[in-house]
Scaffold this motif. Structure first.
Motif: not given
Length: 250
Positions: A78-85, A104-110, A162-168
């Motif tokens: 997940a940290r690499r940017g691979i996100v699944r529904s 979902a956006l909390q990851r930005r705040l840590g 899932t887009l909140a994690l900005d996944p590549p």
């Protein structure tokens, strides 16, 4: 550098004496929409589970942007940017649509593990949450409870989280399953929109969705690759017609 975002080499998974996935060589090109199709039991979800480390492969390798990620944990993936529904919608039903996205956006705040913090601490995420809801067409439902959304809009909300994690790289597991026609069209347009600048691998049974959206299609049968190519190529493959498209599977 390879033009592939994701590759598998000899990917195999055995459960006891049963081989669910055998020697799968997948190449998902960067910034494309790639479909994984096949009859029920063909191994599609098992492949997804191997890619996201729900299961560990019995054999083979998984490469992401040229890096071997076979031994990675689900958190590292997940940290690499691979996100699944998932096939079943996974939202917080008694929270508002906007709050689902803010969580979902909390990851930005840590602060995703700081459960004692006031919900007011999430207010700094309001603007981005509303941007995402606008992007997926849910801005008018921001204050509604997720439980009150139609099934199609619940799946749309899941895509927003899932887009909140900005996944590549986004893995979508049957995004249109069980939807009415108007919801299918909405999700199809949304997938085309969010694919700009990212790679999407999707499992999908709806062939009209696959034919309209996907650049490349991989057909699985009994855990092995039966055919691979454009929709025109695989739909005209005699083996695919016999095993899948001509077999009554939608």
């Amino acid at each position: 550098m390879s033009d592939c975002a994701l590759e598998t080499e000899g990917l195999t998974k055995m459960f006891g004496g049963f081989t669910a996935v055998r020697d799968v060589a997948l190449q998902v090109k960067r910034h494309t929409i790639h479909a994984l199709i096949g009859p029920n039991g063909a191994g599609k979800t098992t492949v997804f589970n191997l890619l996201t480390k729900v299961h560990r492969p019995t054999g083979g390798r998984i490469l992401y942007e040229g890096t071997d990620i076979t031994a990675d944990t689900p958190a590292t993936i997940a940290r690499r940017g691979i996100v699944r529904s998932f096939q079943i919608s996974a939202t917080f039903p008694h929270m508002s649509v906007r709050d689902n996205v803010r969580v979902a956006l909390q990851r930005r705040l840590g602060t995703q593990y700081q459960f004692w913090r006031s919900i007011r601490s999430l207010s700094v995420l309001n603007e981005r949450a509303m941007e995402l809801l606008s992007e997926v067409g849910l801005a008018d439902y921001a204050e509604a409870n997720a439980a009150d959304l139609s099934y199609g809009r619940k799946r749309t909300l899941e895509i927003a989280t899932t887009l909140a994690l900005d996944p590549p790289l986004l893995l979508l597991d049957e995004p249109t399953q069980g939807m009415a026609l108007e919801d299918v069209d909405r999700i199809k347009q949304l997938i085309r929109k969010i694919a700009q600048g990212r790679t999407i691998l999707m499992v999908e049974h709806n062939m009209s969705v696959v034919s309209d959206l996907c650049h490349t299609i991989t057909v699985l049968q009994r855990g092995e690759i039966l055919a691979q190519g454009s929709y025109g190529e695989v739909s005209n493959d005699p083996a695919v017609k016999s095993a899948y498209l001509g077999g009554g599977h939608a």
